[in-house]
Design an enzyme around this catalytic site. Structure first.
Site: not given
Ligand code: IPE
Ligand code: IPE
Ligand code: MG
Length: 248
Positions: A23, A26-28, A36, A40, A68, A134, A192
Site C-alpha cells: 500500500d 498513490g501517496r508516493w 497516482r 503503481h 482487492s 519461491l 487488514i
Molecule cells: C489494500 O489497499 C489493497 C491493496 C494493496 C491491493 P487499499 O488502499 O485498497 O486499502 P484501503 O482502502 O485503504 O483499506
Molecule cells: C496500493 O496503493 C495499490 C493498490 C491498491 C492497487 P494505493 O493505490 O492504495 O496507494 P494509496 O494508499 O492511495 O497511497
Molecule cells: Mg491504499
C-alpha cells in the site's frame, strides 16, 4: 495439515511465508506531483526487488495483495491502468521469474478480467508450475471473504454435508501453503483490508509507514528482524515454549 489452530507450525528464523499489502503507491506519486498511476508503476519495480530478496533469504512463499475485490470501486481510468500494468507484467516479467525458478500463482476471482489477462495468467502458471524455488502468489481481484466463500461453495458442490475447519483450509486459495508467518502492510495504515482473513489467524503483523515503492532490501530486513523478536505462542504460555523460542 497447514492450520495454526489445529497444529503448531514449526518454528523458523526466516518466515516460511510472507504476505504483503503493498500500500501507498498513490501517496508516493502524489508526494512527487506525479499522477497516482506512476506510483503503481514504481510499485511493480519494488515487487520485483522484493521477490529477489525473499528468494535469496530462503522464504518459501510470498503472497502479495495487488488488487482487492473492493478496488473495483476506484476511478475507471485507474482500474484500467492497473489492468494494463498487470497484463504487461504477465507478458514481460514472467520469463525472468521462470529463469529464477519461481513458481507463479494468481489468486482471486478471474470473472471480471479480460480474455488477454486470463490467457496471460494461465500461460504464466503453466510455464512456472514445476519450479521449485519461491512460490509467488499475486492476489488480484482477491478478498479474504470471497476466498472463504469460494471454499465453502466448493465443499457444497462436492456434496460435503459437514463443513470442517480442515476442509475449509484445504479449499482456500492457498490451501497447499503454510499460513503466513509474517504479514506486512506498508503505507502507514493499520488494517487488514480484507486480505488473507482466514490464513492470518496467527500471522505476526508488521506495519510500516514506508510507502510501497520505497520498500527495499533494508525494509525487508527490518521486517524480518522484527519478526525474529516476536514470541509466537499460539495460545500457549511463554514457559511452555522451548528455551530458544522464548523472547522475554
Ligand atoms: C489494500 O489497499 C489493497 C491493496 C494493496 C491491493 P487499499 O488502499 O485498497 O486499502 P484501503 O482502502 O485503504 O483499506
Ligand atoms: C496500493 O496503493 C495499490 C493498490 C491498491 C492497487 P494505493 O493505490 O492504495 O496507494 P494509496 O494508499 O492511495 O497511497
Ligand atoms: Mg491504499
Amino acid at each position: 495439515m497447514n492450520s495454526s489452530t489445529q497444529n503448531i507450525p514449526a518454528h523458523t528464523q526466516i518466515p516460511r511465508h510472507i504476505a504483503v499489502i503493498m500500500d501507498g503507491n498513490g501517496r508516493w506519486a502524489k508526494k512527487r506531483f506525479l499522477p497516482r498511476v506512476m506510483g503503481h508503476k514504481h510499485g511493480l519495480d519494488a515487487l520485483e526487488n522484493m521477490v529477489g530478496n525473499c528468494a535469496s533469504k530462503g522464504v518459501e512463499y510470498l503472497t502479495v495483495f495487488a488488487f482487492s475485490t473492493e478496488n473495483w470501486r476506484r476511478p475507471e481510468d485507474e482500474v484500467s491502468f492497473l489492468m494494463g500494468l498487470f497484463l504487461q507484467a504477465l507478458q514481460k516479467k514472467v520469463e525472468q521469474l521462470h529463469k529464477n525458478n519461481i513458481r507463479l500463482k494468481v489468486i482471486g476471482s478471474r470473472e471480471r478480467f479480460n480474455a488477454d489477462i486470463i490467457k496471460g495468467i494461465e500461460a504464466a502458471e503453466a510455464l512456472t508450475a514445476a519450479n521449485t524455488g519461491l512460490t509467488l502468489s499475486i492476489a488480484a481481484d482477491y478478498g479474504g471473504r470471497w476466498d472463504i466463500l469460494q471454499a465453502v461453495n466448493k465443499l457444497i458442490a462436492e456434496g460435503e454435508t459437514e463443513i470442517t475447519e480442515a476442509a475449509i483450509a484445504r479449499h482456500l486459495m492457498l490451501g497447499d501453503a503454510p499460513e503466513p508467518d509474517l504479514f506486512i502492510r506498508t503505507g502507514g495504515e493499520t488494517r487488514i483490508s480484507n486480505f488473507l482473513l482466514w490464513q492470518s489467524a496467527y500471522a505476526e503483523l508488521y506495519f510500516t509507514d514506508t510507502l510501497w515503492p520505497d520498500f527495499n532490501g533494508q525494509s525487508l530486513n527490518d521486517a524480518v528482524a522484527s519478526f525474529q523478536k516476536r514470541e509466537r505462542r499460539f495460545g500457549r504460555t511463554s514457559e511452555q515454549l522451548p528455551a530458544d523460542q522464548q523472547r522475554s
